[in-house]
Design a protein around this motif. Structure first.
Motif, short mmCIF file in Angstrom:
data_model
loop_
_atom_site.label_atom_id
_atom_site.label_comp_id
_atom_site.label_asym_id
_atom_site.label_seq_id
_atom_site.Cartn_x
_atom_site.Cartn_y
_atom_site.Cartn_z
N GLY A 94 -2.59 -1.84 6.88
CA GLY A 94 -3.64 -2.55 6.16
C GLY A 94 -3.96 -1.85 4.85
N TRP A 95 -5.24 -1.70 4.58
CA TRP A 95 -5.70 -1.12 3.32
C TRP A 95 -6.25 0.29 3.49
CZ3 TRP A 95 -4.87 -3.46 -1.26
CH2 TRP A 95 -4.45 -4.79 -1.23
N ASN A 96 -5.99 0.94 4.60
CA ASN A 96 -6.58 2.25 4.87
C ASN A 96 -6.27 3.29 3.80
OD1 ASN A 96 -7.89 1.46 7.23
ND2 ASN A 96 -6.19 2.05 8.54
N ILE A 119 3.08 11.85 -7.03
CA ILE A 119 3.72 10.94 -6.09
C ILE A 119 4.80 11.72 -5.34
CG2 ILE A 119 5.11 8.87 -5.80
CD1 ILE A 119 3.89 7.77 -8.33
N PRO A 120 4.62 11.94 -4.02
CA PRO A 120 5.64 12.69 -3.28
C PRO A 120 6.89 11.86 -2.99
CG PRO A 120 3.89 12.05 -1.81
CD PRO A 120 3.47 11.61 -3.20
N ARG A 121 6.74 10.55 -3.03
CA ARG A 121 7.87 9.67 -2.76
C ARG A 121 7.76 8.45 -3.68
NH1 ARG A 121 5.56 10.88 2.09
NH2 ARG A 121 6.76 12.30 3.37
N LEU A 127 1.31 1.72 -4.87
CA LEU A 127 -0.08 1.98 -4.50
C LEU A 127 -0.84 2.54 -5.69
CD1 LEU A 127 -2.43 2.35 -2.49
CD2 LEU A 127 -1.38 4.53 -1.84
N PHE A 128 -0.25 3.50 -6.39
CA PHE A 128 -0.94 4.10 -7.53
C PHE A 128 -1.11 3.10 -8.67
CE2 PHE A 128 0.44 8.67 -6.33
CZ PHE A 128 -0.43 8.65 -5.27
N LEU A 131 -3.98 0.99 -8.05
CA LEU A 131 -5.23 1.71 -8.31
C LEU A 131 -5.49 1.93 -9.80
CD1 LEU A 131 -4.89 4.31 -5.43
CD2 LEU A 131 -6.79 2.70 -5.69
N GLY A 132 -4.60 1.41 -10.66
CA GLY A 132 -4.80 1.48 -12.11
C GLY A 132 -4.09 2.62 -12.80
N PHE A 133 -3.22 3.33 -12.09
CA PHE A 133 -2.49 4.45 -12.69
C PHE A 133 -1.18 3.97 -13.28
CE2 PHE A 133 -5.45 6.39 -9.89
CZ PHE A 133 -5.76 7.61 -10.45
#
Length: 146
Positions: A94-96, A119-121, A127-128, A131-133
């Motif tokens: 989900g969004w966790n 970012i490790p992978r 995802l980032f 989040l606006g990155f």
């Protein structure tokens, strides 16, 4: 899942050491788990360290830790650098993960001019970006252990 801002001492008492061992084993099992907790606690006392814990049924299942301080070359700029983020594998649905990072990032946005995440992978990039990155620099590593 409940996300709370905590001191590092509170994070330790909530089970950070055990969960960070799981994190270390998942990310880089060839490197010994050997955190400098005294330094983390000192940085927390100085207001440099900012921590969040994710809890499910009162059990720590994830965390985010940032260092926040003025840039050394441009001291008028406050930078937030992610040190660690982790969410237990069984909670990555989900969004966790998004909610955990967004909670920390929203607060960091109030404190810092720039927020840096590692970012490790490559699979984390979407995802980032959500989040606006955006990608800024690449990191090159010369190491015998990672």
């Amino acid at each position: 899942m409940i996300i709370n801002k905590l001191s590092f001492d509170e994070l330790l008492k909530a089970g950070f050491d055990e969960l960070s061992k799981v994190h270390n084993q998942e990310l880089n099992p060839t490197v010994a788990h050997n955190p400098n907790y005294a330094q983390y606690l000192k940085m927390d006392e100085l207001g440099i360290l900012h921590c969040w814990g994710a809890f499910d049924g009162g059990v720590l299942v994830g965390y985010v830790i940032f260092f926040v301080m003025p840039h050394l070359h441009h001291q008028h700029l406050i930078n937030a650098h992610e040190d660690l983020y982790f969410l237990r594998t069984d909670k990555r649905q989900g969004w966790n993960g998004y909610k955990l990072l967004k909670t920390a990032i929203d607060e960091m946005s109030e404190l810092a001019d720039n927020i840096f995440l590692t970012i490790p992978r490559p699979s984390y990039q979407h995802l980032f970006e959500r989040l606006g990155f955006r990608p800024y620099e690449q990191v090159f590593v010369k190491s015998d252990v990672i």
